[in-house]
Design a protein around this motif. Structure first.
Motif, PDB file in Angstrom:
ATOM      1  N   GLU A  29       1.051  -1.357  -0.209  1.00 64.92           N
ATOM      2  CA  GLU A  29      -0.079  -0.229   0.303  1.00 64.92           C
ATOM      3  C   GLU A  29       0.886   1.345   0.074  1.00 64.92           C
ATOM      4  O   GLU A  29       0.312   2.437  -0.503  1.00 64.92           O
TER       5      GLU A  29
ATOM      6  N   LYS B  74       1.463   2.106  -4.002  1.00 61.92           N
ATOM      7  CA  LYS B  74       0.475   3.101  -4.277  1.00 61.92           C
ATOM      8  C   LYS B  74       0.849   4.938  -3.570  1.00 61.92           C
ATOM      9  O   LYS B  74       0.491   5.776  -4.203  1.00 61.92           O
ATOM     10  N   ASP B  75       0.693   4.510  -2.524  1.00 65.83           N
ATOM     11  CA  ASP B  75       0.718   6.182  -1.470  1.00 65.83           C
ATOM     12  C   ASP B  75       2.096   6.775  -2.116  1.00 65.83           C
ATOM     13  O   ASP B  75       2.213   8.132  -2.331  1.00 65.83           O
TER      14      ASP B  75
ATOM     15  N   GLY C  66       1.204   8.186  -5.538  1.00 65.62           N
ATOM     16  CA  GLY C  66       0.485   9.312  -5.496  1.00 65.62           C
ATOM     17  C   GLY C  66       1.662  10.656  -4.910  1.00 65.62           C
ATOM     18  O   GLY C  66       1.019  11.826  -5.367  1.00 65.62           O
ATOM     19  N   ARG C  67       1.611  10.777  -3.729  1.00 62.61           N
ATOM     20  CA  ARG C  67       2.899  11.681  -3.631  1.00 62.61           C
ATOM     21  C   ARG C  67       3.661  12.895  -4.198  1.00 62.61           C
ATOM     22  O   ARG C  67       3.591  13.146  -4.583  1.00 62.61           O
TER      23      ARG C  67
ATOM     24  N   ASP D 164      -7.517   8.934   4.060  1.00 58.28           N
ATOM     25  CA  ASP D 164      -8.753   8.861   2.346  1.00 58.28           C
ATOM     26  C   ASP D 164      -8.911   9.865   2.258  1.00 58.28           C
ATOM     27  O   ASP D 164      -8.956  10.978   1.573  1.00 58.28           O
TER      28      ASP D 164
ATOM     29  N   ARG E 287      -7.182  12.626   0.524  1.00 58.92           N
ATOM     30  CA  ARG E 287      -6.440  12.066  -0.549  1.00 58.92           C
ATOM     31  C   ARG E 287      -7.896  12.573  -1.559  1.00 58.92           C
ATOM     32  O   ARG E 287      -7.629  13.049  -2.486  1.00 58.92           O
TER      33      ARG E 287
ATOM     34  N   THR F 157      -7.829  15.635  -4.128  1.00 53.84           N
ATOM     35  CA  THR F 157      -8.773  15.292  -5.486  1.00 53.84           C
ATOM     36  C   THR F 157      -9.589  16.608  -6.084  1.00 53.84           C
ATOM     37  O   THR F 157      -9.916  16.297  -7.447  1.00 53.84           O
TER      38      THR F 157
ATOM     39  N   PHE G 152      -2.253   6.139  -5.238  1.00 56.26           N
ATOM     40  CA  PHE G 152      -3.490   6.263  -3.914  1.00 56.26           C
ATOM     41  C   PHE G 152      -4.831   4.814  -4.397  1.00 56.26           C
ATOM     42  O   PHE G 152      -5.809   5.674  -4.428  1.00 56.26           O
TER      43      PHE G 152
ATOM     44  N   SER H 180      -6.084   4.856  -7.508  1.00 56.19           N
ATOM     45  CA  SER H 180      -7.168   5.829  -7.487  1.00 56.19           C
ATOM     46  C   SER H 180      -6.335   5.983  -9.239  1.00 56.19           C
ATOM     47  O   SER H 180      -6.079   7.404  -9.123  1.00 56.19           O
TER      48      SER H 180
ATOM     49  N   LEU I 157      -6.640  10.516 -10.015  1.00 54.77           N
ATOM     50  CA  LEU I 157      -5.719  11.536  -9.831  1.00 54.77           C
ATOM     51  C   LEU I 157      -5.088  11.760 -10.782  1.00 54.77           C
ATOM     52  O   LEU I 157      -5.157  12.825 -11.680  1.00 54.77           O
TER      53      LEU I 157
END
Length: 662
Positions: A146, A149-150, A153-154, A173, A176, A180, A258, A260, A263
């Motif tokens: 995880e 993915k974090d 995103g960052r 969440d 995040r 978005t 993230f 998703s 993003l």
């Protein structure tokens, strides 16, 4: 109380620093000006060189290029891929350990999971994608996965918004989702601005809700777009700087950001909008990184921004574009990249450029070009005369080099008393000196004064005898090619200043001679460029000197001739010059005949021989004997002191003693 500590002021320009020394800057420019550079060009060259206390534009530009090379040689791209691989390896290792330790697990399930782990592709992006639906047996492994993915995103956000990587560490969440939402609102605002439908209220509402994401504090939408476009363009250049494999891996991994895809969709939309709004940014460039310090997306984008800023600074420091001025320099960027001292140097150079234009030293001519003003000519002449006087004193021992007569009319100035002076005291200046000295040593002038010798000043006078002085300077090409051009001009300026300030009753005529001779004022001679001109027409120069002398029948006449070659040209009866080399008998005869006519007027003549040409040595020696004159053979750097010394010796009524010619 703790002891006070003092150090160099580092808050920007020193508030107690003295103003820029324009006189020193003008002196530093003088050789370039005398070489034939325009004042504009000489100022540019001075700003490039700098001086002992201030680094010039070239040194600052060199430091900019060195910092650019350092950034490229220290770093490499792919830091985010490395970090993602490390997290993936940690997750797989933890999962293998859990599979081995879990004795209650169904063997078929264990074998299937082991097979999935063993069959993962070598590509980090492909492995992360295949593990998207994997049911992790290890909590530690799931957390590591995880984090990938974090992290992505960052990093993707940090590449567009500086500081996002740290701000979103450990984000929920809800955090995040808020990001978005901010991206969606930002894209709506950018689209509205592109259509010309936005209002200041739209920007104000956006900043009120999302201003925390923009630490730069933009005050208008254009400032916001500028900030975002520079960062986004740097992110695009960073991607283009990666290898094709790195770029492919990163794009595949970014789909996991993230967890998703929304993003990336919002970021792509923002990049497209910014590129349309700011097409002038560099969206397609690339750099070659060669170091071993890995950079993540956010840090890499920051480095690319630094590189772009350094490129802008290099262009500003080059001053090579139309209308360039040091006021264009982004001093804050320079301080950020090179430190406060570089910014202080840049401000000093900009102040010198501005002050030189505003102080009256430079002025615009009718053609729009910068030229030296009369004030600048006086300042430059004063400096050159001071140098010539110092050299004269060095050559002749403890010699009195005061450049005013011992008796005669007062000049309006005063000077310190010296042994043997007979001039009247300047009482006002003498008393003022005593008061100043007494007060500076802690005394009270109100309780009485005691005069000392060093307090006494006398009125300066100039001799009453007036002289007409003709300075003939050789401007043939050999003077420039042999390094005698600048000393010749420095000499003319020094003599001009001496006569203009200390012997104001005298009259000076400057005459240059190459193929032709012509009368010049000092400004014309200063700006005269070296040209390839064959001919040393001393005959024509003597003809013009004779006309000048005959127009001053009541004055004492002084002729000073500076040359590095025998006469090779003379005027024909029709006024055309006739040139031949080696010197023709006709040229020599015409020159000697004109010198005889000048001598019959009562002229005191001195020739200054530059160089070691035996033919010139013989010719000038014969000429000097013919008119009871003298020949001086100084080094070019001593020419000014030699001419000033001979002027003072030859000038009637001067009291500075004799001068020993070499």
């Amino acid at each position: 109380m703790s002891p006070a500590r003092y150090g160099r002021y580092r808050g920007g320009p020193d508030p107690l620093a003295p103003p820029v020394d324009l006189a020193a800057a003008l002196e530093a420019m003088s050789d370039d000006i005398l070489e034939g550079y325009s004042p504009e060009q000489a100022l540019r060259e001075y700003l490039r060189r700098g001086d002992a206390s201030t680094r010039g534009l070239d040194r600052l530009a060199g430091r900019v290029q060195q910092r650019r090379r350092d950034l490229l040689s220290r770093h490499r791209l792919g830091g985010t891929l490395d970090e993602a691989r490390t997290l993936l390896d940690r997750a797989i290792l933890a999962e293998r350990g859990q599979l081995a330790r879990d004795v209650d697990m169904d063997e078929t399930d264990r074998a299937f999971r082991q097979m999935q782990i063993d069959d993962l592709p070598s590509s980090t992006a492909a492995a992360v994608s295949e593990l998207a639906d994997y049911d992790w047996a290890s909590t530690e492994a799931r957390q590591a996965y995880e984090q990938i993915k974090d992290l992505l995103g960052r990093e993707m956000l940090d590449a567009r918004f500086a500081g996002m990587k740290q701000a979103l560490e450990g984000a929920t969440d809800a955090d995040r989702q808020a990001v978005t939402g901010m991206l969606s609102d930002l894209n709506d605002l950018l689209d509205k601005h592109a259509r010309g439908e936005d209002t200041p209220e739209d920007f104000a509402r956006f900043m009120a809700e999302h201003g925390d994401a923009f630490p730069e504090g933009p005050e208008t939408i254009d400032e916001l777009i500028d900030t975002l476009a520079q960062r986004a363009a740097a992110a695009q250049r960073m991607l283009r700087s990666m290898t094709a494999e790195q770029r492919r891996e990163l794009m595949e991994l970014s789909a996991q950001a993230f967890g998703s895809p929304e993003l990336m969709a919002q970021l792509d939309r923002m990049d497209a909008a910014l590129q349309g709004l700011r097409p002038g940014e560099d969206w397609s460039g690339a750099e070659s990184f060669e170091g071993d310090q890995g950079l993540g997306l956010g840090d890499g984008t920051g480095v690319l921004q630094d590189l772009a800023e350094l490129d802008r600074l290099a262009e500003q420091l080059s001053q090579s574009y139309a209308g360039s001025s040091l006021s264009d320099l982004d001093v804050e960027s320079l301080a950020r990249q090179l430190g406060d001292e570089a910014a202080v140097d840049a401000r000093t150079l900009a102040e010198i450029e501005r002050a030189m234009r505003d102080s009256g030293y430079l002025r615009r001519g009718a053609d729009g070009d910068l030229r030296l003003s009369p004030r600048a000519m006086r300042r430059l002449g004063s400096s050159l005369l001071r140098d010539a006087s110092a050299r004269l004193a060095d050559r002749s021992g403890a010699r009195d080099t005061r450049l005013a007569g011992a008796a005669g009319e007062q000049t309006g100035a005063s000077r310190p008393w010296q042994f043997g002076d007979t001039e009247p005291w300047d009482v006002t200046r003498t008393i003022t000196n005593a008061i100043t000295r007494t007060a500076s040593t802690g005394g009270d002038p109100g309780h009485g004064l005691r005069l000392r010798v060093e307090d006494v000043e006398v009125h300066e006078t100039e001799a009453r005898t007036r002289a007409a002085v003709a300075l003939l300077v050789d401007t043939s090409f050999s003077m420039a090619s042999e390094g005698r051009w600048v000393p010749m001009k420095r000499t003319a300026l020094a003599l001009h200043h001496l006569i203009a300030t200390r012997f104001r009753g005298d009259d000076l005529q400057l005459i240059s001679f190459g193929r032709y001779a012509r009368r010049m004022d000092v400004e014309e001679l200063t700006a005269l460029p070296a040209e390839y001109e064959q001919g040393t027409n001393l005959h024509h120069a003597l003809l013009l000197a004779g006309r000048f002398f005959r127009s001053h029948p009541s004055m004492q006449l002084v002729l000073l001739v500076v040359t590095d070659g025998e006469p090779t040209a003379h005027l024909l009866p029709g006024g055309e010059p006739w040139f031949t080399y080696p010197p023709a008998p006709e040229t020599l005869a015409a020159t000697v005949a004109e010198l005889d006519r000048v001598a019959r007027l009562g002229t005191r003549t001195t020739f200054f021989r530059l160089g070691d040409d035996p033919g010139l040595e013989r010719f000038l020696a014969a000429m000097a004997r013919r008119v009871d004159g003298a020949v001086v053979a100084p080094d070019p750097e001593d020419l000014g002191s030699a001419v000033v010394g001979e002027y003072l010796r030859r000038r009637p009524g001067a009291t500075t003693g004799g001068y020993d010619a070499a």
